[in-house]
Write an enzyme that holds these catalytic residues in place. Sequence first.
Site, PDB file in Angstrom:
ATOM      1  N   LYS A  43      27.711  65.333   5.435  1.00 26.93           N
ATOM      2  CA  LYS A  43      28.921  64.510   5.539  1.00 26.93           C
ATOM      3  C   LYS A  43      29.029  63.504   4.395  1.00 26.93           C
ATOM      4  O   LYS A  43      30.097  62.944   4.157  1.00 26.93           O
ATOM      5  CB  LYS A  43      28.988  63.819   6.897  1.00 26.93           C
ATOM      6  CG  LYS A  43      29.231  64.796   8.040  1.00 26.93           C
ATOM      7  CD  LYS A  43      29.483  64.097   9.374  1.00 26.93           C
ATOM      8  CE  LYS A  43      29.737  65.100  10.487  1.00 26.93           C
ATOM      9  NZ  LYS A  43      28.510  65.840  10.900  1.00 26.93           N
TER      10      LYS A  43
HETATM   11  C1  LIG Z   1      28.656  67.109  11.575  1.00 25.17           C
HETATM   12  C2  LIG Z   1      27.447  67.978  11.576  1.00 25.17           C
HETATM   13  C3  LIG Z   1      27.507  69.361  11.881  1.00 25.17           C
HETATM   14  C4  LIG Z   1      28.779  70.035  12.323  1.00 25.17           C
HETATM   15  O1  LIG Z   1      29.706  70.156  11.281  1.00 25.17           O
HETATM   16  P1  LIG Z   1      31.242  70.459  11.616  1.00 25.17           P
HETATM   17  O2  LIG Z   1      31.957  70.313  10.324  1.00 25.17           O
HETATM   18  O3  LIG Z   1      31.668  69.433  12.625  1.00 25.17           O
HETATM   19  O4  LIG Z   1      31.302  71.839  12.171  1.00 25.17           O
HETATM   20  C5  LIG Z   1      26.351  70.122  11.783  1.00 25.17           C
HETATM   21  N1  LIG Z   1      25.184  69.548  11.441  1.00 25.17           N
HETATM   22  C6  LIG Z   1      25.071  68.231  11.164  1.00 25.17           C
HETATM   23  C7  LIG Z   1      23.738  67.667  10.821  1.00 25.17           C
HETATM   24  C8  LIG Z   1      26.192  67.403  11.218  1.00 25.17           C
HETATM   25  O5  LIG Z   1      26.071  66.085  10.950  1.00 25.17           O
END
Ligand SMILES: *Cc1c(COP(=O)(O)O)cnc(C)c1O
Length: 450
Positions: free
Chosen positions: A107
């Site tokens: 993210k």
């Molecule tokens: C947010 C997140 C996900 C999921 O990603 P999406 O885009 O919501 O499908 C998977 N793994 C981690 C570690 C995350 O922080």
Amino acid sequence: MKYYSTNRQAPEVTLSEAVIKGLAPDKGLYMPERINTLPKSFFDHIEDLSLQEIAFEVAKAFFGEDIPADDLKNIVYDTLQFEIPLVKVNDRIYSLELYHGPTCAFKDVGARFMARLLSYFVKQHPSNKGNVHVLVATSGDTGSAVANGFLGVPGIDVTVLYPKDKVSLIQEKQFTTLGRNITALEVEGVFDDCQRLVKEAFMDQDLNNKFFLTSANSINVARFLPQAFYYFHAYAQLKKQNPEAAKNMVICVPSGNFGNICAGIFGAKMGLPVKRFIASNNANDIFFQYLQTGHYNPRATQATLANAMDVGDPSNFARIVNLYGGGQQKAEKITPEEAHEAIISEISGATYNDEQIKAAMLLSLGKDGYVCDPHGACGYQALTYGLKPGEAGIFLETAHPAKFKDTVEAIIGQEVKIPATLQKFMDGEKKSLPMTNSFEEFKLFLLNHL
Ligand SMILES: *Cc1c(COP(=O)(O)O)cnc(C)c1O
């Protein structure tokens, strides 16, 4: 480029409006009206390009009409100040390590890009209300990615609301030790209280008259589109490491809200040669069930070991249906059955309960000597059992195993070293302000402090 709402009941908007609004007024998600493809020459030599160079080409295809090349280049290069290596796990499986950024999770890419894009728009059109104020409610991970993504970015302040005693120590440290333009509020209550306070603030007339408020929600186009960058970089690295494998590339994405995989699908529509995608779910298998049955049945969320994927009603589902021509598409509207057919021809699914996630973590360590975090483990497992002869698989390792240190160590029976980036937060001093769950108090705080 114009952006339309997946619900088709709201007017089209410009990029800056889509970024500032986040969600469309009809509660739909914004989508770019066109997807530009990249030329063959780009793919012919992609293995010679750096992550930043690749990302800049991809960014121009999305944002080139709206942002001058030099400014866009600065935003992209400043966003990607860390590596995203493709690591060979075994003969057929590779891990795209998305955890080398400031908060050790994927993210970081979207949050850093959005912060810089927003800052750019604020500089272009200074508001008479002063700085832009980002309000974000978090149950842990969103707060850290957003706070670190916006840290020190000119023209923007961030206020993070989190529930007291309900986030892990390492998560809390990631947004309470930053200072500068980041303020943390420790709310007496649960996550839903934090979310309610933020929502009420966005609807409050007094606050909106006085301040320029926005969210940095994961559904924001400026957060999810840049995630396409690293799919191209993954391909470039695979092509360099193993050109034959790159011809049969399968990408597996551990999915919760489906923003990450959605960005990958955009990449494929831009010409990235992905043979197919696998969306890997934990026990929250709403998308997996949709693939099997054609029916989308959201459910209450179930807590699992891969908790960032604990989503019972993935918001980006609407975007995926849209990308395959379903939903309220402008031109040719196809039936839900046709959309389902198109989706299952390119995306398959997998689902793992906690016991299976543990087994996957033990297998990747025991067989291949690779430590997965619980999310990446869902990706590893789906490739281990889902690759067909001749295919090579890349799974997205979405977070560093040390982010879930206790969980991972208990499962694999081995110490997980904390990387320097995370240790730095642990050594920092927590600074947060106490807040009750009353909106009146929160509003007073904003009026006095922003
Ligand atoms: C947010 C997140 C996900 C999921 O990603 P999406 O885009 O919501 O499908 C998977 N793994 C981690 C570690 C995350 O922080």
